[in-house]
Enzyme design. Structure first.
Site, short mmCIF file in Angstrom:
data_model
loop_
_atom_site.label_atom_id
_atom_site.label_comp_id
_atom_site.label_asym_id
_atom_site.label_seq_id
_atom_site.Cartn_x
_atom_site.Cartn_y
_atom_site.Cartn_z
CG HIS A 229 -3.45 5.14 6.47
ND1 HIS A 229 -4.07 6.35 6.64
CD2 HIS A 229 -2.17 5.31 6.84
CE1 HIS A 229 -3.18 7.23 7.10
NE2 HIS A 229 -2.04 6.62 7.23
CG HIS A 230 0.58 5.92 3.98
ND1 HIS A 230 -0.25 6.94 3.55
CD2 HIS A 230 1.12 6.34 5.16
CE1 HIS A 230 -0.20 7.92 4.44
NE2 HIS A 230 0.60 7.58 5.43
CB ALA A 231 0.01 -0.82 2.17
CG ASN A 273 -1.60 6.42 -0.10
OD1 ASN A 273 -1.35 6.70 1.05
ND2 ASN A 273 -0.89 5.57 -0.81
#
Ligand SMILES: [Zn+2]
Length: 823
Positions: A229-231, A273
């Site tokens: 989920h941060h990629a 993000n």
């Protein structure tokens, strides 16, 4: 479960096959897609991976494939829960692992969850009791394709990740340090297996969702890593390479007609993000994230590529067609638990999600908000996760896909994932204990409701500032104006000039003083918050009706008292927000306590230099509420010698930090402060649960634990203690002081009547106020025709002491005998 036994976790492909797990487990990574049922397009997207990765021939054939539902009439409930787990996702490891410092994104994370499922009887492995179809049905992971990745990421991103496979360890290290255009990779490690594991992880998420939409399983848990989920579009970040969940959502939207709207619920303790970015302008993917934010100081603080502002705040709501479909629920601090998460679900998540009415729910399930996680610092229990899962299962006909994201305490993630797995399989969630959210969580949640009420009809009350600029005055400015008028009418208090760098309505009449503030009499300086307004807003519109609004200004009663006693008063209003000169009329948060305290300290220093230092005051009292307290203590610490002129300082502390008065240069300041202070601290103040409260030090002053909670209640409850203390301090002066306007009025009234009413405090207060100016002894004497000033003083002292009526009457008679009646 002893996970430490499994030392295979940092091995590459070859070694892992010797691991305990593969010896007795059926974790066959057969790469054909068992959920295959659709178009040719599908087939082209999913090539088999023959010959790559583990030695497949050593593994047993699969025996626990998903089965169709047992009953046609109950298709959902009797279908199996699916499970995606592929041991080869553990091949992504640190190139140079340090034994003393294991990276939190530890390959064992997925292993311990699978083990916990097996041990709890949720997942089948050879040797388990009963037929495999009593357990979760295994769904194969596969590698994601380039086309699928490019639904979310750029081709460059794909190419770069692919290129890692052929790099040496040294080159990978170099890549990490000097990755082309950006300065340094943000929180990732690389290995030659990274492209493979990342592809398997994303492919696993896709196949989990596909199995669900194909009706093979009723819901599904994808135990995958590396997380996603941060990629971002073109950035690996925060242990993440491909945004697994977003790719799965987009693939399913393309493939299935009955999957138009997707809810992604992200309960990882970090803001996702990447997911936010992937769907920011997409009205068909609703992203809701609950995460610690700490005003943007918690990971991911900002983008290292373009230094964007922290993007996990509640104001990031999507853009274009996607406006309103991004819901951030940011916690301002760590330490949230079940009560806070459940409250957020009840107040925001479920109302919005139900209104959105998704076709598929994907949980970005990081378990780093779980109790025991070192990165998250929160306390969500397994039962808490179970309840959240249970609530989400009411959506999308139960089509819930749980995809693992973060979570770094091996024990915590295993227990939490197990509770979620049980719930998916149909077990009712365990009971929850203590469901009262903490104050900060209520604030955080209500602010999100206010923000999102603009977009979601189901949320109330509506944000009034969303109705456009109201073209009005801020009430705190109106109230201060009213206060200034009242204080002028009653005590002729007028503004003192304060030099300012900037201008604001909020500074008008901020400092009001009685005209005698330079005289030889006690001076009370009150630094206070604005008065409290209590209102019951309209539950739907949020509008506040004036008749249902109450203004509580207890500080005013202190001014009343001081004026009656003949004290000079300087009243300083400390606004919680300074209205800008070009006020945009938007909703404004309270200015930060630190900022307000600093401003108040500067103002107090200014007043001291210009209006207090040079006057003839017999006594100086400083009284402060909340930020006023901080200002007073700061002032004393910075002005030790000048502070010796203070007779007493009084503080009321409700919701700001309690300040200690410890000097770096003097050993005696804390002792002096203890002897000259009264500090009332709210019953609810965090101080009472701190270590300091056990043995309170002198440097905090003379502390009293108030039984009251709010400032108004405290000010009312302790007024007598404060006024008694001030009277004690000024006892000598009291006996010789000139009369206050009230007492003069009293005398005047008394003298004008044939028969005197009872004297005493009740009589005094019953007579009301007057502006009759009899301040000068000469004028008063002439008016009453008195011979000696001392006679008048004696009468006043008599009245003041509230002595026996007959004695007072007699004294008055004796003083007045022979004098013409006033009227
Ligand atoms: Zn996380």
């Amino acid at each position: 479960m002893d996970v430490e036994d499994h030392t295979d976790v940092v091995m590459h492909d070859g070694g892992i096959l010797a691991s305990t797990e593969l010896d007795n487990a059926d974790t066959s990574p057969d790469l054909s897609i068992k959920t295959e049922q659709n178009t040719e397009a599908r087939a082209s997207l999913a090539p088999a991976l023959r010959g790559q990765g583990a030695k497949r021939e050593m593994l047993d054939p699969r025996e626990d494939l998903p089965r169709p539902p047992k009953f046609k009439h109950l298709p959902y409930v009797t279908a199996q829960t699916g499970l995606v787990y592929d041991v080869r996702m553990r091949f992504h490891v640190e190139t140079y692992p340090a034994e003393s410092d294991i990276h939190p994104e530890d390959p064992r994370r997925i292993h311990v969850i699978f083990e916990a499922f097996v041990n709890a009887g949720l997942a089948w492995r050879k040797g388990a009791e009963g037929p495999p179809d009593q357990y979760m049905g295994r769904i194969d992971a596969r590698k994601v394709t380039k086309d699928e990745v490019c639904l979310v990421h750029t081709e460059r991103h794909w190419d770069w990740i692919q290129s890692l496979a052929s790099k040496s360890d040294e080159e990978l290290e170099d890549e990490l340090q000097h990755p082309g255009q950006y300065k340094q990779m943000d929180s990732v490690y690389l290995s030659p297996n990274t492209p493979f594991c990342a592809a398997l992880s994303a492919g696993g998420a896709i196949e989990a969702c596909r199995a669900l939409l194909l009706g093979k399983v009723k819901n599904v848990f994808a135990v995958i890593r590396p997380p996603g989920h941060h990629a971002e579009r073109e950035d690996v970040k925060g242990f993440c390479f491909y945004d697994n969940v977003s790719i799965a959502a987009k693939v399913c939207q393309q493939e299935f007609e009955h999957c138009r709207k997707v809810l992604v619920l992200d309960w990882d303790v970090h803001h996702g993000n990447g997911i936010q970015q992937a769907h920011y302008n997409d009205p068909n993917v609703l992203y809701i994230s609950l995460h610690v934010h700490n005003d943007g100081t918690f990971y991911p603080e900002l983008s290292y590529r373009d230094n964007r502002l922290p993007y996990g705040d509640r104001l990031h709501c999507g853009e274009g067609a996607g406006l309103g479909y991004n819901v951030n629920i940011p916690w301002r601090r760590h330490g949230m638990g079940d009560a806070d998460y459940i409250y957020a679900f009840q107040q925001i998540v479920m109302p919005i999600a139900s209104e959105f009415n998704p076709d598929l729910v994907i949980i970005a399930a990081g378990f780093d908000a779980a109790e025991g996680d070192m990165l998250g610092g929160c306390f969500v229990t397994p039962a808490g996760y179970a309840h959240m899962t249970h609530m989400l299962m009411s959506l999308a006909q139960g089509r819930v896909a749980v995809c693992l994201e973060g979570g770094y305490n091996l024990d915590s993630i295993a227990r939490s994932a197990c509770a979620v797995g049980r719930t998916l399989m149909g077990e009712p969630p365990d009971r929850l204990q203590g469901l009262e959210p903490v104050n900060s969580a209520v604030d955080d949640i209500k602010k999100v409701v206010r923000q999102q009420s603009k977009f979601w009809p189901c949320l109330h009350p509506k944000d009034v500032s969303a109705r456009g600029p109201p073209q009005g005055e801020r009430m705190h400015d109106v109230v201060r104006k009213w206060q200034a008028t009242t204080l002028w009418d009653e005590y002729e208090m007028s503004p003192l000039f304060v030099h300012r760098e900037s201008l604001s309505k909020s500074f008008d009449g901020q400092v009001l003083a009685t005209s005698n503030y330079m005289d030889a009499r006690p001076l009370l300086v009150i630094l206070h918050d604005p008065p409290e307004m209590l209102a019951s807003p309209d539950p739907r519109t949020g509008r506040v009706e004036l008749h249902n609004t109450w203004l509580t200004d207890i500080v005013k009663t202190y001014v009343d008292w001081a004026a009656k006693e003949g004290f000079a008063v300087i009243d300083v209003n400390l606004p919680k927000h300074v209205t800008a000169i070009d006020d945009d009329q938007e909703h404004e948060e309270i200015d930060r306590v630190e900022h307000r305290t600093k401003e108040a300290t500067e103002l107090l220093s200014y007043l001291w230099d210009n209006y207090i230092e040079l006057n003839e005051a017999t006594h100086i009292f400083l009284m402060g509420t909340n930020t006023g307290h901080g200002a007073i203590v700061n002032f004393i610490k910075a002005n030790e010698a000048r502070a010796q002129r203070l007779s007493k300082v009084i503080s009321f502390v409700e919701d700001v930090p309690l300040q200690s008065c410890k000097s770096a240069t003097s050993d005696t300041l804390d002792g002096w402060y203890y002897g000259h202070s009264l500090v009332f601290v709210s019953d609810e103040h965090a101080f009472w649960s701190s270590d300091f409260a056990r043995k309170i030090r002198k440097r905090f002053g003379r502390i009293f634990k108030s039984s009251a909670e709010t400032m108004s209640e405290m000010l009312a409850a302790h007024k007598e203690s404060v006024t008694d203390a001030l009277l004690d301090e000024t006892e000598d002066w009291q006996l010789t002081r000139p009369a206050s306007p009230d007492e003069q009025q009293q005398l005047e009234t008394e003298l004008g009547q044939k028969s005197l009413p009872p004297l005493g405090n009740s009589a005094l207060s019953a007579l009301g106020h007057s502006n009759g100016n009899l301040a000068s002894p000469g004028a008063r004497k002439a008016r009453f025709g008195m011979r000696e000033e001392s006679d008048v003083a004696e009468v006043i002292a008599t009245i003041r002491r509230g002595q026996k009526q007959h004695w007072a009457t007699a004294a008055l008679d004796s003083v007045l005998s022979g004098n013409a009646a006033h009227n």
